[in-house]
Design a protein around this motif. Sequence first.
Motif, PDB file in Angstrom:
ATOM      1  N   PRO A  42       4.836 -33.194 -32.958  1.00 27.98           N
ATOM      2  CA  PRO A  42       3.497 -32.686 -33.293  1.00 27.98           C
ATOM      3  C   PRO A  42       3.493 -31.949 -34.639  1.00 27.98           C
ATOM      4  O   PRO A  42       2.564 -32.124 -35.431  1.00 27.98           O
ATOM      5  N   ARG A  45       3.610 -34.491 -37.363  1.00 27.26           N
ATOM      6  CA  ARG A  45       2.299 -35.127 -37.581  1.00 27.26           C
ATOM      7  C   ARG A  45       1.390 -34.202 -38.377  1.00 27.26           C
ATOM      8  O   ARG A  45       0.627 -34.637 -39.226  1.00 27.26           O
ATOM      9  N   GLU A  46       1.507 -32.917 -38.093  1.00 23.32           N
ATOM     10  CA  GLU A  46       0.678 -31.963 -38.822  1.00 23.32           C
ATOM     11  C   GLU A  46       1.060 -31.924 -40.304  1.00 23.32           C
ATOM     12  O   GLU A  46       0.192 -31.856 -41.178  1.00 23.32           O
TER      13      GLU A  46
END
Lengths: 281, 183
Positions: A42, A45-46
């Motif tokens: 995550p 992805r950020e």
Amino acid sequence: MKEIKTSAITQAIARLCQEANFGLGEDVLSALKQAQKTEQSPLGREVLSQLIENARIAQEERRPLCQDCGTAVVFLEIGQEIHITGGDLNAAVKEGVRQGYAEGYLRKAMVSQPFSSRINTKDNTPPVIHAEIVAGDKLKITVMPKGGGAENMSRLAMLMPSDGRQGIIDLVVKTVDDAGGNSCPPLIIGMGIGGTAEKAMLLAKKALLRKVAQPNPDPEIAELEKEILAQVNALGIGPMGFGGNTTALAVHAEVMPTHITSLPVAVNLQCHSARHKEAIL
Amino acid sequence: MNILSPIKEEVIEKLTVGTRVLISGVIYTARDAAHYRLIQALDKGGKLPFDLEGQTLYYMGPSPARPGQVIGSAGPTTSSRMDIYTPRLLAAGIRAMIGKGSRSPEVREAIKKYKAVYLVTIGGAGALLAKSIKQAEVIAYEDLGAEAIMRLTVENFPAIVANDIYGQDLFEQGKAKYQKGRK
């Protein structure tokens, strides 16, 4: 014989220095967007989405993508049918870089005498110029602002011929692993295999100019690129080294014949801010 | 987590690896050349350009501001080039650092010893990060150009804790989690 004035070359280079620093290529952007879909972390992805947002802001505001506006690496493909008039070609290129970095409010990062005084030259000159004579009546100019973080993690190895394919894979994977987050992953990995020491590194750098993730036309080399990409992405380094499965967006290898005793392998790393723009005069 | 810089000790104790922070307040820029000069000043017992006690350093040299802009692009540079100077600056009072990439074992040890924190932000996102910088002023070593020391006032500057006082490391943890095959 077609004539090209050095003033036109200066002008083109000044423009390309700015365009390259403000705008990421569509190929890089779409590779980043593709990676957003496959990245498992995550946080990774950020990072990817912030890089895409950064590119939007840079383009809109004509603000550099990265404060490291790089060494200005300039490739010239000079058609043998043209005649360059109006003064010294190298001086014209240098002047273009000087103007481009001044007009674009780009950071000047070149220092004189690399191991002692290291005094900033204040105009980002001299550029690094790679000129070659090619067939035809055109002048192709490519400006690649090359940031220091990834360049510093590049490697050249004169392998033993017996090291073979596996030796090449091991070298690249170790180079990327040692670089960790320092080289600003996700990377584009440029490789030059064959030739001589300096030719291998030049091939590696030129490989970075290829459209991102476009495979080498030779199936054997394309297979090598694919295998290295998979192994590098299994390292777990991820975007900015925070962990993840997107350590590289692509591996581009260029290959040429070499001496019977040699297996030169050069690895030139490119950070995600993969900037280059070209013009044809 | 919203935090103020200079960062208080009780806040540093709460900053564990992976914590996302938004920093507001004052931070100082310094890259290799400025670090070298700070160390020289400490060696000679000379005057420092600012009081290091409790302060935050940002490893950053911006691109020039256009007219009307506070600053140009302003992302982090590679922190490991500062590793050789860092333990000394932590001993002299620095409590937080912002950069990119991992730190040496010596720096990680010094972070534990002096109760400091190492934060990372996104390399190559200089246009985006500049948005969080509200004021910028060169306060020392102006001759170094982009490497001069600047005092920055930031608002909600985004960063992630990479090394904490408990000895943890974001890069090691992240890599271990996503590495495949050989572990």
